[in-house]
Structures are given as structure tokens and as C-alpha cells.
Design a protein around this motif. Sequence first.
Motif, PDB file in Angstrom:
ATOM      1  N   ARG A 244      47.232  83.103  85.820  1.00  0.00           N
ATOM      2  CA  ARG A 244      46.076  82.955  84.920  1.00  0.00           C
ATOM      3  C   ARG A 244      45.203  84.191  84.888  1.00  0.00           C
ATOM      4  O   ARG A 244      44.467  84.410  83.959  1.00  0.00           O
ATOM      5  N   TRP A 245      45.243  84.994  85.973  1.00  0.00           N
ATOM      6  CA  TRP A 245      44.369  86.169  86.037  1.00  0.00           C
ATOM      7  C   TRP A 245      45.040  87.396  85.429  1.00  0.00           C
ATOM      8  O   TRP A 245      46.255  87.421  85.230  1.00  0.00           O
ATOM      9  N   TYR A 246      44.256  88.401  85.151  1.00  0.00           N
ATOM     10  CA  TYR A 246      44.768  89.602  84.517  1.00  0.00           C
ATOM     11  C   TYR A 246      43.908  90.771  84.971  1.00  0.00           C
ATOM     12  O   TYR A 246      42.696  90.639  85.084  1.00  0.00           O
TER      13      TYR A 246
ATOM     14  N   GLY B  99      51.254  80.332  81.001  1.00  0.00           N
ATOM     15  CA  GLY B  99      50.032  80.131  81.781  1.00  0.00           C
ATOM     16  C   GLY B  99      48.908  81.084  81.430  1.00  0.00           C
ATOM     17  O   GLY B  99      47.751  80.849  81.798  1.00  0.00           O
ATOM     18  N   HIS B 100      49.205  82.160  80.733  1.00  0.00           N
ATOM     19  CA  HIS B 100      48.169  83.099  80.289  1.00  0.00           C
ATOM     20  C   HIS B 100      48.339  83.274  78.775  1.00  0.00           C
ATOM     21  O   HIS B 100      49.129  82.548  78.172  1.00  0.00           O
ATOM     22  N   ASP B 101      47.645  84.223  78.166  1.00  0.00           N
ATOM     23  CA  ASP B 101      47.656  84.333  76.697  1.00  0.00           C
ATOM     24  C   ASP B 101      49.071  84.488  76.127  1.00  0.00           C
ATOM     25  O   ASP B 101      49.892  85.231  76.663  1.00  0.00           O
TER      26      ASP B 101
ATOM     27  N   SER C 258      55.257  88.329  79.681  1.00  0.00           N
ATOM     28  CA  SER C 258      54.390  89.512  79.541  1.00  0.00           C
ATOM     29  C   SER C 258      54.617  90.398  80.769  1.00  0.00           C
ATOM     30  O   SER C 258      55.497  90.112  81.585  1.00  0.00           O
TER      31      SER C 258
ATOM     32  N   TYR D 159      56.574  81.843  85.977  1.00  0.00           N
ATOM     33  CA  TYR D 159      55.186  81.558  85.596  1.00  0.00           C
ATOM     34  C   TYR D 159      54.454  82.834  85.259  1.00  0.00           C
ATOM     35  O   TYR D 159      54.846  83.935  85.660  1.00  0.00           O
ATOM     36  N   THR D 160      53.374  82.661  84.491  1.00  0.00           N
ATOM     37  CA  THR D 160      52.492  83.771  84.176  1.00  0.00           C
ATOM     38  C   THR D 160      51.148  83.436  84.799  1.00  0.00           C
ATOM     39  O   THR D 160      50.560  82.413  84.456  1.00  0.00           O
TER      40      THR D 160
ATOM     41  N   THR E  76      52.989  90.476  83.361  1.00  0.00           N
ATOM     42  CA  THR E  76      52.644  89.804  84.628  1.00  0.00           C
ATOM     43  C   THR E  76      53.509  88.581  84.915  1.00  0.00           C
ATOM     44  O   THR E  76      53.365  87.962  85.968  1.00  0.00           O
ATOM     45  N   THR E  77      54.374  88.198  83.986  1.00  0.00           N
ATOM     46  CA  THR E  77      55.206  87.000  84.193  1.00  0.00           C
ATOM     47  C   THR E  77      56.148  87.216  85.370  1.00  0.00           C
ATOM     48  O   THR E  77      56.758  88.281  85.501  1.00  0.00           O
TER      49      THR E  77
END
Length: 541
Positions: A538-540, A425-427, A524, A535-536, A526-527
Motif C-alpha cells: 500500500r505504501w510508495y 493493493g496500490h494504484d 508496478s 501483492y502490491t 513495487t509489486t
Amino acid sequence: MAIVVLGNGALDTARRIQARLPGSRVHGLARRVSADVAYGEFGAHVRELYSMNTPIVALCSAGIVIRALASRLADKAAEPPVLAVAQDGSAVVPLLGGMSRANVLAREIGGALGIAPAITTSGELRFGQCLLAPPEGYALADIERGKRFVSDLLSGETTRIEGRAPWLDDAALPRADDARLAVRITPFAASDEDSLVIHPRCVLAWIEDVSSGDDITERVRVAMRERGLAPPALAVLTAPARYMSSESLPDAARALDVPLRFCDAAPFDADHVRGVALHVADAPLDAQSIGRARGALTVIGLGPGSAELMTPAARDALIAAQDVLGYETYLRMAVPFRDDQRVHMTDNREELQRARHAFELASAGRRVVVVSSGDPGVFAMAAAVLEAFDEGRTAHPEWSAVKLAAVPGVSASLATAARAGAPLGHDFCLLSLSDNLKPWSVIEKRVAHAGEADLVMAFYNPLSKARPWQFDRAIGIVRRYRDADTPVVLGRDIGRPGEALRIVTLGELKSELVDMRTMVIVGSSTTRIVGNWVYTPRWYE
Ligand code: SAH
């Protein structure tokens, strides 16, 4: 053409019929049977096919089909052939579209199944069928006129035959040399009321030169009209081989509804009018025997394995293929192949050789499909095909005329991610851990950088017998950058029989848990895990 089945019991018969009808597809009730096209509800599906004028061969009782279509029968705009075939292949009944091709189709299917078709239309039994559905290579000028002609004959009139109509030799037609009515076999346009006009497809058009933006379709139409030729008499569009990659020629062939063939020189002597030369042969022409087609090479991805994850575009390419090349395991999963399709099974390692072979076949005019699992552009054949092209095109200038295309597929990382939730869901990055084609030191460096960049990592080719230690080394590098409780998704044989999905932590991950059929997705920082999902966000921060 749609061959519609309700369950597995009819599949055998359906495939036998399909083998006889090129371009047909088997439509199966989604919850009961896996076929080429899935549908949800029989009645709605059959009505939709009917309104789109698609010929229907339904493997069920005539009653079911009739009830399904009853509400549409008043609609005369469309009347495609509709046939009922007994599931076990013991009977074929043309139900609708008698004036179109239902009876021809019934005979064809009867031939494939070794049974006599249940033909019930009386006029056609006597002589309508052979008149209104002429064989391949001939086209009826006007169906309405044809129906009137047949009723004239049924009410006692006689007919002459003008021209060559070999298929009528044995027909029980009421013939008389002095008849008012005539069946006329002619490539020329004719409109007299007393004739049933049938056009032999015997006209060849040769396009001497092609300039961009020029309307070839119109040029051919005008040339035909000036010579008095009827449009359906056109059999084939031909052009010099040097125009193989022109875009306007295939467009024109499509608009004129004829095959396009390329020759090194004009296949006959003729005068050109505005760059078009017409040749009228005295019998129908077989386009396939004139010159050659522009070859096509399409690289497709089958998706991870199951039929519903294959894109319709990939399936269409397979159905249209004359030659199919690929790794045996993937090909077997793909589709049933027809007798007229050549399947070239190869070993997984011979990728460049397979790509060269594909170019050789395609430059000889064949429609070639090269098959990869997943997506063809992800660690797969699309790159191999372009490597072969890059390296071979100077020595083989004919490769440049091949129509090259790639059709995407659902890659293993995407299929695995979807099963697990949204770990991508993210990079993220996709890495192959195989050091067959790149040095191991490069892999170590990339894993370290991906770790440092805090990207989710999807590992393809994690481990094989020939590469036993590499996986643990790579994971050792990841551990320098990630906590031991980082979620890891392991997808094995996703979309295939025996599919298995496991969620573990980076601390638990070890090489015993993976093999060459496994996709490994390492999260990562944040996963997260929520319930059964990974899920990961979308925000960081
Ligand atoms: N072109 C393919 C990848 C080929 S590399 C694609 O886009 O999916 C082969 C690797 O892909 C295997 O070693 C495995 O890691 C992964 N893979 C392919 N199919 C898979 C499947 N159905 N389930 C899990 N992993 C798969």
C-alpha cells in the motif's frame, strides 16, 4: 418460500417444485450442492427460516425436519407452512401450518409432481381447508374467527352462504338456508360473530393526481373506510400513465400490498373524493389485465462465473425478471430459468441492438434484466444501455418512464486479483486491449502513460483471433517502463470450471500464454512475490 435440499439427488425434484412456485428459491447444503442459496448446517438453517415465518419445503424425511424444528414448536408466534417431500418426488407431507397454507401448498406440489398429497388434518379434510384458505382473489378477514367457525361446524352447526363463493360449490359443507352461521363473501367490513367473512379482492383505486410529498396510502385508506370497504378487498392501485416515474405511487402500492398499474384514462367512471376514486367490481379483479405495469430495465453483473461470486442482489433481479437478455454463454452459467421467463439469447457483438430491444420490452411494462459477466459497468452492457438511451430517448419518449437500474458484480480483474493475493493493493488502472471501438493509437498512448505513471495494469480483452498482434505490441510498450522480473498474473476462466491461475514475469510474458478468456495483471515497480502470492504494497516511496 424456501425449498431445502441436502444433496444433488434432490435437485431435480426441487427444481420441478420451484417451477410451480414463483418466487421460491432452492437452498442447498453448501459443501454438497450448488443451489440458489447456500447454507452451512441443516438444523440451524431450517430453524432460522421457521422463525422468520418463511414457508419451508424440505426434501428429506419428515423425521429430520421434525427433529430440527422440535425446539421451536412451542413458539406460536410463527407457524409458516412446513412440508416434507421425498427426494425422488414420490410423496409430499404437510407437517405444520395446516391452518395457514400447508395443505394448499401440498396440493400444489402434488400437482407439480403428479402425486396425491398426504393430507392428515381431519377438520380441514371435511371443510376447513376450503373455508380458511380461500383461493387467489379472496382474503379471509380473521383467521382466529375462522378457526372458531370451523369448530362450530365440526360440532354440528350448519351454515348459509351469502355472496358468490364458486369454490365452495362442491364443498361438503353442512348447509341450511335458515342457519344461524353464515359464510359471507363481501368487500365490506363486517364484524358480527356469527359470520365467517371472506373479502373478494374486487376494489380498484384510481389516483387521479399525484403531488409530491402527498400521502397516497392514507388517502386510499380513508376513502375505503368512508365507503365501509375492508382493507383486504383492495385489489389494485391504478394511476394515469404520466405518473409512471413518481416515487410515491410504488411506495403506496407496497404499503397497501397491492399491484400498481398505469392506464391512459380512468378504467371506469367514478366520483373522486380527494383525488381517489374507488370502483367495486362484482368479482375479484385480475390486476395483470388492467392497464400496464411500469416497466423496469436492470443491468446486472453475474460475476466471473461461479454461483457464490454472484451477488444476492443480482440473483434477486434474475428471479424477478420476466425477460432476460444476454450473451448465451453467460446466460447458461447464470441460473435455471422458469417456464414463465422469456430468455433472449443473442450474439455478443449485437450489444446496442440488445440494449434497444431491452428498452422496447421494458417500455411495454415488462421486468427486463440485461446480463453481463463480471460487472455490468466494466466494458459491458451498462454503458451500452445508456448509449442506447442517450441516442434513442428523443425518438422514444416512453423509454424515459422505464425504471432503470444497474446491479454491480465482481469484475474479472478483482476476482483474478483475489486468487493471486493483492496485486491491485496500490494504484492501478483497467484497460481493454480491444480496438473494436477505439483506435489502436489511443491504446498505445494509454499503455505508455500507465507505464510511465507506474500503475499496475489490468488488461481486459487481451487478444482474439481477429486481433492477433496487438497484445505483443502493448506488452512491448510496457517493457520500456518495467523490469523483466515484474510479476504478471494470468487468470483464465476464473470462477468457472477449468479455472487456471499462472504467475509469470514480464520477461516470460508472450501472446501464446493468453486468450480472450484471460485476465492479465501486470505489476508496478513495487509489486512483489511472497511464497505463492503476488501483492502490491500500500505504501510508495
Ligand atoms: N464485464 C466484464 C468484462 C467484459 S470484457 C467484467 O467486469 O469482468 C471480457 C474480458 O474480461 C475477457 O476478454 C477477459 O479478459 C475478462 N474476463 C471475463 N471473465 C473472465 C474470467 N472468468 N476469467 C478471466 N478473465 C475474464
